[in-house]
Design an enzyme around this catalytic site. Structure first.
Site, short mmCIF file in Angstrom:
data_model
loop_
_atom_site.label_atom_id
_atom_site.label_comp_id
_atom_site.label_asym_id
_atom_site.label_seq_id
_atom_site.Cartn_x
_atom_site.Cartn_y
_atom_site.Cartn_z
N GLY A 126 0.83 -1.21 0.00
CA GLY A 126 0.00 0.00 0.00
C GLY A 126 0.86 1.26 0.00
N GLY A 149 -1.22 7.78 1.37
CA GLY A 149 -1.21 7.95 2.83
C GLY A 149 0.13 7.73 3.48
CB ILE A 150 0.90 6.00 6.69
CG1 ILE A 150 -0.07 6.85 7.53
CG2 ILE A 150 2.12 5.61 7.51
CD1 ILE A 150 -0.82 6.08 8.60
N GLY A 151 1.90 5.02 3.81
CA GLY A 151 2.82 4.19 3.02
C GLY A 151 3.60 5.02 2.03
CE1 TYR A 166 -8.22 -0.33 10.40
CE2 TYR A 166 -8.42 0.42 12.67
CZ TYR A 166 -7.75 0.42 11.46
OH TYR A 166 -6.60 1.17 11.32
N1 LIG Z 1 -4.87 6.92 9.16
C1 LIG Z 1 -4.87 6.63 10.44
O1 LIG Z 1 -5.24 7.44 11.29
C2 LIG Z 1 -4.43 5.28 10.92
C3 LIG Z 1 -4.47 5.01 12.30
C4 LIG Z 1 -4.03 3.78 12.75
C5 LIG Z 1 -3.54 2.84 11.86
N2 LIG Z 1 -3.53 3.12 10.52
C6 LIG Z 1 -3.04 2.08 9.61
O2 LIG Z 1 -2.11 2.65 8.71
C7 LIG Z 1 -2.06 1.87 7.52
C8 LIG Z 1 -2.05 2.77 6.30
O3 LIG Z 1 -3.29 3.44 6.20
P1 LIG Z 1 -3.47 4.94 5.70
O4 LIG Z 1 -4.10 5.68 6.81
O5 LIG Z 1 -2.24 5.45 5.08
O6 LIG Z 1 -4.64 4.74 4.62
P2 LIG Z 1 -4.68 4.87 3.02
O7 LIG Z 1 -4.11 6.16 2.58
O8 LIG Z 1 -6.07 4.52 2.64
O9 LIG Z 1 -3.69 3.72 2.55
C9 LIG Z 1 -4.05 2.37 2.58
C10 LIG Z 1 -3.29 1.65 1.50
O10 LIG Z 1 -3.65 0.27 1.55
C11 LIG Z 1 -3.94 -0.15 0.21
N3 LIG Z 1 -4.83 -1.30 0.16
C12 LIG Z 1 -6.10 -1.38 0.58
N4 LIG Z 1 -6.62 -2.58 0.29
C13 LIG Z 1 -5.64 -3.29 -0.34
C14 LIG Z 1 -5.55 -4.57 -0.91
N5 LIG Z 1 -6.61 -5.40 -0.96
N6 LIG Z 1 -4.39 -4.98 -1.46
C15 LIG Z 1 -3.32 -4.14 -1.50
N7 LIG Z 1 -3.34 -2.89 -0.99
C16 LIG Z 1 -4.49 -2.47 -0.42
C17 LIG Z 1 -4.57 1.08 -0.42
O11 LIG Z 1 -4.58 0.94 -1.82
P3 LIG Z 1 -5.57 1.84 -2.74
O12 LIG Z 1 -4.90 3.17 -2.88
O13 LIG Z 1 -5.64 1.07 -4.02
O14 LIG Z 1 -6.88 1.92 -2.03
C18 LIG Z 1 -3.63 2.15 0.08
O15 LIG Z 1 -2.46 2.20 -0.69
C19 LIG Z 1 -3.26 0.92 7.59
O16 LIG Z 1 -2.80 -0.36 7.97
C20 LIG Z 1 -4.11 1.50 8.71
O17 LIG Z 1 -4.88 0.51 9.38
C21 LIG Z 1 -3.96 4.32 10.03
#
Ligand SMILES: NC(=O)c1ccc[n+]([C@@H]2O[C@H](COP(=O)([O-])OP(=O)(O)OC[C@H]3O[C@@H](n4cnc5c(N)ncnc54)[C@H](OP(=O)(O)O)[C@@H]3O)[C@@H](O)[C@H]2O)c1
Length: 332
Positions: free
Chosen positions: A48, A52-54, A206
């Site tokens: 991912g 976002g964070i990635g 979740y």
């Molecule tokens: N944001 C927060 O406040 C927060 C808090 C605690 C933990 N986290 C964790 O941080 C991590 C990153 O999340 P984020 O906040 O940066 O959200 P994000 O911007 O939505 O990024 C999520 C990434 O995961 C990818 N993804 C989703 N489903 C997938 C699949 N089936 N196969 C491969 N890739 C997939 C998405 O791809 P697409 O672009 O194609 O959708 C996107 O690149 C997650 O594990 C989340 O649980 C986030």
């Protein structure tokens, strides 16, 4: 008597609001992290990594000279991100590869390609995740949160272990969440009725998937004790990303999602700050021998873990059941 009851209620409410405010500010405060560690010759894989964070993590680690593999389900988005990172960092060693964590077959194919084509893997960042349910279940009929956020990463990590060991010292980082604390009951490993649409129906939601991320890190650190591969998990904070932007499947939990969206939008930290703890876990030299730990705000935060997240027997059980779930896909 009535007055006393009222006073007690008001005091409880005030204490509760203060506690929530304290927690929110801990998870949303700005962060700083500086390190001059460079990563020339190292390979980093981020699931991912296109948003976002990635993405923010990929940008930082690419700037340190590493080869960065963006493992994404949407290759068009991934390629755009790779170009952006190349332009900013002048590092041309940014690779995009297709990985759909919703499908264990896709995970297996992806791991095979990595094992065949990559000479090393120094840092594996299991970051991809969903925060809003897009359908009922994954391709192999597991709850969508459990399948994408945890099980796909479990299989991926398992299939890449030899490469990680060969490249040691190396690191595995699972992006979890403080939300794991919302799991109050001991997880129920009931397989479900014969022929039912969803397998292990009680391993859902979740919070459960994020609890599993922490348990996965813990059990890995135990299993990898004899190697120089370390495994840690972390909470990145409350971060303004697109994680809650999906349309909820059949309107499930709509109100809760809307409330979280508002909270994250107005209180969340930037993606740059959200990536700081991930970068810290990936490169900080003080962590060379630190494994099985949980981080928040660039430091060890095991005192924030729930009782279940510290349960070693539960971690063992989850490992065994995950192996059974992935049995068909374990051969490289
Ligand atoms: N944001 C927060 O406040 C927060 C808090 C605690 C933990 N986290 C964790 O941080 C991590 C990153 O999340 P984020 O906040 O940066 O959200 P994000 O911007 O939505 O990024 C999520 C990434 O995961 C990818 N993804 C989703 N489903 C997938 C699949 N089936 N196969 C491969 N890739 C997939 C998405 O791809 P697409 O672009 O194609 O959708 C996107 O690149 C997650 O594990 C989340 O649980 C986030």
């Amino acid at each position: 008597m009535l007055l006393l009851a009222l006073l007690v209620s008001i005091t409880c409410l005030v204490l509760y609001v203060r506690r929530v405010k304290r927690i929110l500010s801990r998870h949303s405060k700005p962060l700083t992290y500086f390190s001059d560690v460079m990563l020339h010759g190292k390979t980093v894989l981020i699931t991912g990594g296109n948003s976002g964070i990635g993405k923010e993590t990929a940008l930082d680690l690419a700037g340190r000279g590493s080869r960065v593999i963006l493992a994404c389900r949407n290759l068009t988005k991934a390629k755009e991100t790779a170009e952006e990172i190349k332009n900013i960092t002048r590092n041309s060693n940014i690779i995009t590869m297709e990985l759909d964590l919703n499908d264990l077959e896709s995970v297996k194919k992806f791991a095979q390609r990595i094992n065949q084509n990559e000479k090393r893997l120094d840092i594996l960042i299991n970051n991809a995740g969903i925060g809003v349910r897009g359908s009922d279940c994954t391709k192999q009929n597991y709850d969508e949160f459990f399948g994408i956020n945890y099980l796909g990463h479990f299989l991926l990590t398992y299939l890449l272990l030899d490469l990680l060991k060969k490249s040691a010292p190396s690191r595995i980082i699972n992006i979890s969440s403080y939300a794991h604390i919302f799991v109050k009951k001991y997880p129920d490993f009931y397989l479900g009725q014969h022929g039912a649409k969803i397998k292990y129906p009680n391993l859902s939601g979740y919070a459960t998937s994020k609890l599993c991320n922490i348990l996965h890190s813990k059990i890995l650190s135990k299993k990898l004790k004899a190697s120089k591969v370390i495994s840690n998990s972390l909470h990145p904070g409350m971060v303004k990303t697109g994680i809650l932007n999906n349309d909820p499947f059949q309107g499930k939990g709509l109100l809760r999602i809307l409330l979280y969206r508002i909270l994250f939008k107005y209180m969340g930290r930037s993606t740059k700050d959200g990536a700081k703890t991930v970068i810290y876990a990936a490169i900080d030299e003080s962590l060379n021998d630190i494994s099985g730990q949980y981080f928040e705000n660039n430091s060890i935060a095991n005192n924030e873990l729930s009782k279940l997240a510290k349960d070693e027997k539960l971690a063992e059980k989850l490992w065994d059941i995950s192996l059974q779930m992935c049995a068909e896909y374990l051969e490289n």
